[in-house]
Structure formats: structure tokens, C-alpha cells
Design a protein around this motif. Structure first.
Motif, PDB file in Angstrom:
ATOM      1  N   ILE A   1      -3.948   6.456  -3.408  1.00 32.29           N
ATOM      2  CA  ILE A   1      -3.377   5.276  -2.742  1.00 32.29           C
ATOM      3  C   ILE A   1      -3.116   4.165  -3.762  1.00 32.29           C
ATOM      4  O   ILE A   1      -4.035   3.698  -4.436  1.00 32.29           O
TER       5      ILE A   1
ATOM      6  N   ILE B   1       0.825  -1.204   0.000  1.00 31.96           N
ATOM      7  CA  ILE B   1       0.000   0.000   0.000  1.00 31.96           C
ATOM      8  C   ILE B   1       0.857   1.250   0.000  1.00 31.96           C
ATOM      9  O   ILE B   1       1.644   1.462   0.936  1.00 31.96           O
TER      10      ILE B   1
ATOM     11  N   THR C   1      -2.328  -5.243   7.196  1.00 31.33           N
ATOM     12  CA  THR C   1      -3.301  -4.437   6.451  1.00 31.33           C
ATOM     13  C   THR C   1      -4.656  -4.422   7.144  1.00 31.33           C
ATOM     14  O   THR C   1      -5.330  -3.387   7.200  1.00 31.33           O
TER      15      THR C   1
ATOM     16  N   GLY D   1       0.964  -1.023   4.299  1.00 32.54           N
ATOM     17  CA  GLY D   1       0.693   0.401   4.432  1.00 32.54           C
ATOM     18  C   GLY D   1       1.659   1.166   5.314  1.00 32.54           C
ATOM     19  O   GLY D   1       2.680   0.631   5.742  1.00 32.54           O
TER      20      GLY D   1
END
Ligand code: HEM
Ligand code: SF4
Ligand code: FES
Lengths: 253, 224
Positions: free
Chosen positions: A100, A73, A86, A79
Motif C-alpha cells: 500500500i 492511498i 480515509t 483509498g
């Protein structure tokens, strides 16, 4: 409270043979309290209603223990936040108007099955050649506490054992090296008396399997340690390097 | 192959070889730098040092060991880097690595060091052995090849000195990552000693870079 507007750039790939491409999706009114996976659920609902193919992604426990929710991500596995998966990521980590990127793990040893889903059978194969202790459990097992274990060793073994096999270490590594994962499995058992018995064979077999499956070689950049949701330490790689050196010199194979 | 004969065909075995040859090359750099200090102090002594280095039989043997060390380091580097590239064939559209640039580009910095090495050997090793070197006198009044003047002439060219400076800065980054990385590769990691090893590595990298660039910079400026 008004939700966030986001632009998603998602990797879509219809099966292993498809070349794949980044597809852009506009999302509006996304609650900051949503989890990242819920946000994708919302998008998938929209896609299904439009008659489009929903985005395939892996998920199971949604509480950070199964390790299946693999997604790269915005340039980082799981992320932007540290020490989470996640499924534990929330939309409050993003800002209104953000773009994103969502991509699958990239590694020759983890081929894409569809969209964000990759095949991580390679990890199972590494576990199968040594991620166990061969003890007879047919009713006469010894009480584990009967064996004294130094606290520091028990702690280190336990820390290594928290690896959930998510593959973030491989995904972020410029060499797609599986050394953090493999070393966690090796040291988790090598540090305990029950596991010491087979430590030598285990190190040899697991490293051999890891090489055979096409994972790269560690160049000690340290990206894996930073991105691991469980904070598995590079100490484990050093321990594996010691174990393997000793084992290959002593081994009669 | 997981026996000791096959050790160096495994990923970790190759890493041990990388580490051992890398540290060996570090020891060579240190000796090379110390030897060069006489460039600053005494031209006659420098010429005698050069003659000693190119004629002493023990040094000649070490020279062979050094060539083997370099070749092993380079061949191993090519094999590892090729395998690493093959292991991650598809790049991310968006990738934010947290590691340092130089830790990720050992292959690139190494290749530039290699290119530099070829230039360096061509001008000073080949040039000294087979080139047309002017003669001067040593401390006993005998004829000796004037390496000192040759070095000065080389560094009076701005492009040549500039290449040295760039290559040595990249060597510094190679060492800053490589020195401590070699210990990790061999499994030598310890809560107490690893931070010290990292500091020594950085200090070593800085000293080598500043040390080696001091020659081209000094001789370029003093000959302006
Ligand atoms: C005086 C010259 C050199 C010195 C002192 C030196 C030193 C080192 C050291 C200490 C390492 C770390 C080893 C480890 O991580 O275990 C290393 C790694 C490396 N060197 Fe060199 N090196 C030199 C020249 C070169 C050259 C000419 C190349 C060219 C191809 C090269 C390519 C590499 C690569 C690719 C690595 C990373 C390998 C890996 O971690 O897998 N080096 N070097
Ligand atoms: S070491 Fe960390 S990043 Fe790698 S598989 Fe285990 S938990 Fe995931
Ligand atoms: S879904 Fe299980 S760890 Fe994320």
C-alpha cells in the motif's frame, strides 16, 4: 482469526525543506476490522517504541465530516472505496500480502508540512473572499422558512453544501484544479435567495483568489467528481462557469 | 483582474476562449470534410473546388479568421497547459486515475495535430500556392492546377498515408473529449441535454476520423 500481512510504502518528509522519500514498513497481524487510521496508529506505536519519529498525518473527527484526513492511498485520494474519507476506510478493503502506497496530497497550492500533512490554508483563503452571506444576525433575523425556495434548488444547494473541504478533488486532478471545491462553495450559496444578493461578486472574487493561489485550470477530465467523498457533482462547475461569465460581463469593476 | 477586459486573463475566461475556438475549429473540420468528398466523385469538380477556395475573396477572409482561430486555440492551450503543469509539480509514486487517457492528454494530442497540420499545409497549401503543380483542364476547357493528381501522388507514399491515419485517429480522441468539454466549459450542462451532447460529440469524432482517413486509405490502396 489471523490478521493480514502488509507492506506499506509511506512518504516521509521531515519538514517543508526536506526532499522527502518513500520508506517501506512491514506490518503483520493487521485486523480487517481496523480502520485505516488505526492501522497507522499501530505503526506509529511501533515506531515510537523503537525510538523513531512517528508518521505525521492529519485527522480529527474520524467520522467523515471534518475533511482533514488527507492521504493518497494506492493511487487514489482516501483509498480505493468510493464516497468515503480515509477515516471511514477499513482494512477489509485490502488483501493479505498487499503493498500500500501512502502519499500526501500533491499540489503546488498544498505544500507538504511534514510526512502526510499538507497546508490547506489556500482553501480557507478562497472561502474568506466569498464563502458567506452578509446578513445582520443581531437578534432580528428573519425565519428562514419565510422565504419560499423551490425544492430542486434547496436540494442542489444542500448537496453542494456537503463539501467538507478535504481537498481530494485537487489531489486527484492532473492540473491540481480547485474548481470542484470552489464551485461547490459558489453554487451552495448562489442557489439560495439569501446568497443570490452577492452571487456576482462572490463568483468573481472566489475564482480570482483560486487563480491567484496557483491552482490549475479544469480540463474536464472528471477525476474530481469520481473521487470526491461527498459526491459533489460537475453540475456545480458548470454553474460556476455560467455565474462567472455573467458576472464578468456585467461587472463594472 | 475580475473585470470584463481581464476576463480572458482568468482561468475560466481562458477556458471560454478554448471552448469557443475549439467549436469553431470543429465547424471548419466539417466544411473541410464535405469539400473533400469530390475527391471520390469527380476530379474535375475537385480541382474547381480547390481553385474556388483559393481565389474567392470571402473564403480568403474566412481563411484569416481560421488562422486567428487556430492561433488563439494553440496559444491558449500552451498557456493553460503550462499553468496546469506548474500547479502539480510533484507526481505521485502510485497514481490510479479514473478518467480517460484522452481527456488527460489534450495537450499531447493537440501537439501532434499541430505537427500534422504543418506537414499538411506544407504539402497541400504551400505546395498548391508556390509549388510546381501540373496543369490540366477544367469543365470549360480552361487551364487549371491539377490538385487532384497532387493529392493522389502524396497518398501513394505509405509513410505519408500512415501519418495521416495516425493523426486523424488522435484528432478523433481530441474531439471525443473536446466537443462535450467545450459545452461544460461554457457552463452549458443540463440533465436532459448533456448526455445527448456527449453522443453527438462522439459521433462527430468518429465521422471526422473515418471521413478524413478514408482519403489516404482509399488512394493508397487503389494505387498499389
Ligand atoms: C482542427 C483542430 C482542432 C480542433 C477541432 C480542436 C478542438 C478542441 C475542442 C473542442 C476543445 C475543448 C475545449 C474545452 O475543453 O473547453 C479542445 C481543447 C484543447 N485543444 Fe484543441 N482542437 C484542435 C487543434 C488543437 C491544436 C493544434 C492544439 C495544439 C496545441 C490543441 C490543444 C488543445 C488543448 C491543450 C485542449 C485542452 C484545453 C483545456 O481543456 O484546458 N488543439 N480542442
Ligand atoms: S468538492 Fe469533494 S473532494 Fe473537493 S474538497 Fe469538497 S468534499 Fe473534498
Ligand atoms: S478525520 Fe475527519 S473526515 Fe476523516
Amino acid at each position: 482469526m489471523a490478521g493480514m500481512n502488509l507492506t506499506l510504502k509511506v512518504w516521509r518528509q521531515n519538514g517543508a525543506e526536506d526532499k522527502g522519500r518513500i520508506v517501506e514498513y512491514k506490518m503483520s497481524d493487521i485486523s480487517p476490522d481496523m480502520s485505516f487510521l488505526e492501522m497507522i496508529d499501530v505503526l506509529n506505536e511501533e515506531l515510537i517504541q523503537k525510538g523513531d519519529d512517528p508518521i505525521a498525518f492529519d485527522h480529527d473527527c474520524r467520522e467523515g465530516i471534518c475533511g482533514s484526513c488527507s492521504m493518497y492511498i494506492n493511487g487514489e485520494p482516501h483509498g480505493p472505496e468510493d464516497l468515503i474519507t480515509t477515516c471511514q476506510l477499513h482494512m477489509r478493503s485490502f488483501k493479505d500480502g498487499d503493498t500500500i502506497y501512502i502519499e500526501p496530497w500533491r499540489a503546488a497550492a498544498f505544500p507538504v508540512i511534514k510526512d502526510l500533512v499538507v497546508d490547506r490554508t489556500a482553501f480557507d483563503a478562497i472561502i474568506q473572499v466569498g464563502g458567506y452571506v452578509s446578513v445582520n444576525t443581531s437578534g432580528n433575523t428573519q425565519d428562514a422558512n419565510a422565504l419560499p425556495i423551490p425544492k430542486a434548488d434547496a436540494d442542489a444547494a444542500f448537496d453542494a453544501a456537503t463539501c467538507i473541504g478535504c481537498g481530494a478533488c485537487v489531489a486527484t486532478c492532473k492540473n491540481s484544479s480547485a474548481m470542484l471545491f470552489t464551485s461547490a462553495k459558489i453554487s451552495h450559496l448562489a442557489l439560495l435567495p439569501q446568497g443570490k444578493v452577492e452571487a456576482q461578486e462572490r463568483a468573481l472574487n472566489m475564482v480570482e483568489k483560486m487563480d491567484e493561489l496557483g491552482f490549475g485550470n479544469c480540463t474536464n477530465t472528471g477525476d474530481c467528481e469520481v473521487q470526491c467523498p461527498k459526491g459533489i457533482s460537475l453540475d456545480n462547475i458548470a454553474l460556476m462557469n455560467r455565474e462567472f461569465l455573467g458576472a464578468s460581463l456585467k461587472s463594472e469593476k | 483582474m475580475s473585470n470584463s477586459a481581464g476576463l480572458f486573463s482568468s482561468s475560466l475566461g481562458r477556458k471560454y476562449l478554448m471552448a469557443i475556438t475549439g467549436l469553431f475549429l470543429c465547424s471548419f473540420l466539417l466544411i473541410h470534410l464535405i469539400g473533400n468528398v469530390s475527391l471520390f466523385t469527380d476530379p474535375v469538380q475537385f480541382n474547381e473546388y480547390t481553385r474556388f477556395m483559393s481565389s474567392n475573396p470571402l473564403i480568403r477572409i474566412m481563411e484569416i479568421v481560421l488562422v486567428v482561430g487556430f492561433l488563439a486555440h494553440i496559444i491558449d492551450a500552451i498557456m493553460l497547459t503550462k499553468a496546469n503543469k506548474a500547479a502539480q509539480p510533484v507526481k505521485y509514486a502510485m497514481d490510479k486515475k479514473k478518467s480517460t487517457w484522452y481527456s488527460r492528454n489534450m495537450g499531447l494530442t493537440g501537439t501532434i495535430i499541430l505537427a500534422f497540420l504543418i506537414l499538411h499545409l506544407q504539402s497541400f497549401w504551400y505546395g498548391y500556392k508556390f509549388g510546381d503543380v501540373a496543369m490540366t483542364l477544367d469543365s470549360s476547357g480552361a487551364a487549371i492546377k491539377d490538385m487532384y493528381t497532387m493529392v493522389l501522388a502524396a497518398f501513394s507514399q505509405s509513410w505519408y498515408s500512415a501519418i495521416y491515419v495516425v493523426a486523424m485517429v488522435l484528432l478523433g480522441t481530441h474531439l471525443n473529449h473536446g466537443f462535450q468539454s467545450a459545452f461544460q466549459s461554457m457552463g452549458l450542462r443540463h440533465k436532459k441535454y448533456t448526455p445527448a451532447i456527449k453522443k453527438v460529440g462522439t459521433a462527430f469524432a468518429v465521422i471526422m476520423t473515418l471521413g478524413f482517413i478514408s482519403f489516404p486509405i482509399y488512394f493508397y490502396i487503389t494505387q498499389l
